[in-house]
Design a protein around this motif. Structure first.
Motif, mmCIF file in Angstrom:
data_model
loop_
_atom_site.group_PDB
_atom_site.id
_atom_site.type_symbol
_atom_site.label_atom_id
_atom_site.label_comp_id
_atom_site.label_asym_id
_atom_site.label_seq_id
_atom_site.Cartn_x
_atom_site.Cartn_y
_atom_site.Cartn_z
ATOM 1 N N ARG A 178 0.838 -1.200 0.000
ATOM 2 C CA ARG A 178 0.000 0.000 0.000
ATOM 3 C C ARG A 178 0.876 1.254 0.000
ATOM 4 O O ARG A 178 0.598 2.227 -0.722
ATOM 5 C CB ARG A 178 -0.899 -0.035 1.226
ATOM 6 C CG ARG A 178 -2.009 0.953 1.182
ATOM 7 C CD ARG A 178 -2.949 0.695 2.337
ATOM 8 N NE ARG A 178 -4.054 1.629 2.270
ATOM 9 C CZ ARG A 178 -5.030 1.665 3.115
ATOM 10 N NH1 ARG A 178 -5.079 0.798 4.111
ATOM 11 N NH2 ARG A 178 -5.986 2.550 3.006
ATOM 12 N N TRP A 220 -6.231 7.274 -5.031
ATOM 13 C CA TRP A 220 -7.477 7.178 -4.268
ATOM 14 C C TRP A 220 -7.804 5.713 -3.959
ATOM 15 O O TRP A 220 -8.244 5.393 -2.865
ATOM 16 C CB TRP A 220 -8.612 7.840 -5.020
ATOM 17 C CG TRP A 220 -9.887 7.864 -4.243
ATOM 18 C CD1 TRP A 220 -11.010 7.134 -4.474
ATOM 19 C CD2 TRP A 220 -10.172 8.646 -3.081
ATOM 20 N NE1 TRP A 220 -11.966 7.402 -3.541
ATOM 21 C CE2 TRP A 220 -11.473 8.339 -2.666
ATOM 22 C CE3 TRP A 220 -9.440 9.577 -2.351
ATOM 23 C CZ2 TRP A 220 -12.067 8.914 -1.548
ATOM 24 C CZ3 TRP A 220 -10.031 10.154 -1.237
ATOM 25 C CH2 TRP A 220 -11.322 9.826 -0.854
ATOM 26 N N GLY A 221 -7.580 4.837 -4.927
ATOM 27 C CA GLY A 221 -7.820 3.408 -4.698
ATOM 28 C C GLY A 221 -6.928 2.861 -3.599
ATOM 29 O O GLY A 221 -7.364 2.063 -2.762
ATOM 30 N N ILE A 226 -5.568 4.690 -1.126
ATOM 31 C CA ILE A 226 -6.016 5.300 0.127
ATOM 32 C C ILE A 226 -7.266 4.598 0.659
ATOM 33 O O ILE A 226 -7.395 4.351 1.862
ATOM 34 C CB ILE A 226 -6.267 6.807 -0.059
ATOM 35 C CG1 ILE A 226 -4.940 7.539 -0.242
ATOM 36 C CG2 ILE A 226 -7.047 7.399 1.119
ATOM 37 C CD1 ILE A 226 -5.082 8.981 -0.680
ATOM 38 N N MET A 227 -8.172 4.247 -0.233
ATOM 39 C CA MET A 227 -9.414 3.596 0.173
ATOM 40 C C MET A 227 -9.216 2.112 0.496
ATOM 41 O O MET A 227 -10.155 1.440 0.899
ATOM 42 C CB MET A 227 -10.487 3.762 -0.903
ATOM 43 C CG MET A 227 -10.885 5.214 -1.141
ATOM 44 S SD MET A 227 -11.366 6.083 0.353
ATOM 45 C CE MET A 227 -12.894 5.285 0.722
ATOM 46 N N LYS A 279 -8.361 -0.440 -1.601
ATOM 47 C CA LYS A 279 -8.776 -1.402 -2.621
ATOM 48 C C LYS A 279 -7.567 -2.236 -3.033
ATOM 49 O O LYS A 279 -6.616 -1.710 -3.617
ATOM 50 C CB LYS A 279 -9.358 -0.682 -3.831
ATOM 51 C CG LYS A 279 -10.612 0.090 -3.526
ATOM 52 C CD LYS A 279 -11.124 0.781 -4.766
ATOM 53 C CE LYS A 279 -12.389 1.565 -4.452
ATOM 54 N NZ LYS A 279 -12.854 2.297 -5.629
#
Length: 170
Positions: free
Chosen positions: A83, A148-149, A151-152, A154
């Motif tokens: 991540r 964004w993916g 951070i979220m 995914k």
């Protein structure tokens, strides 16, 4: 966003097809007719630049840029590190894209306003650089989507983790 990326991929494919056709016609003209067309080499260079920038914008979502897979293999079981790598990749791509968009737009505008033309093609250089700027704007959008993916949380947004197909669907 996926539709825009598909259009970008189609644009790159068409540019590659046009480049191939252009070079084939020019080779034929040089060897058979003993005459070449003016501007084909210049246009070929621009097609290659456009293909490179469009491809660069699209593959960011798949971590397709040059990378050191050794590090990814070392941390493939550690989602936290994956991540972090994904976030750093998205942040770097965002920063680089912002730089290219900002300066590319200024350069395209200045070239267009000054009337600088490509001598062999008779078109403004501003159009050439505007296309590159648009491709980098697409890369910026894709880098933001990627970030964004990550951070979220995914998993499909992390490097090295591919979506697994469900075997029951076959």
């Amino acid at each position: 966003m996926k539709r825009i990326n598909n259009i970008a991929e189609l644009t790159a494919a068409l540019a590659l097809l046009a480049l191939s056709g252009l070079m084939l016609v020019n080779v034929f003209a040089r060897n058979v007719v003993r005459q070449s067309f003016i501007g084909t080499e210049t246009l070929a260079v621009y097609f290659m630049i456009w293909i490179t920038f469009i491809g660069s914008a699209v593959i960011i979502l798949h971590y397709g840029h040059v990378s050191v897979d050794f590090f990814l293999r070392m941390v493939e079981k550690r989602r936290g590190l994956l991540r972090l790598i994904g976030f750093l990749t998205a942040a770097a791509a965002t920063a680089i894209s912002c730089f290219f968009v900002w300066h590319g737009a200024q350069l395209a505008y200045q070239l267009y306003m000054r009337g600088g033309e490509v001598a062999t093609l008779g078109i403004s250089q501003g159009y050439i650089y505007a296309f590159v700027t648009a491709a980098m704007l697409l890369m910026l959008c894709n880098a933001l989507v990627l970030g964004w993916g990550v951070i979220m949380g995914k998993p499909e947004s992390y490097p090295g983790i591919q979506e697994q197909d469900d075997p029951s669907e076959e």
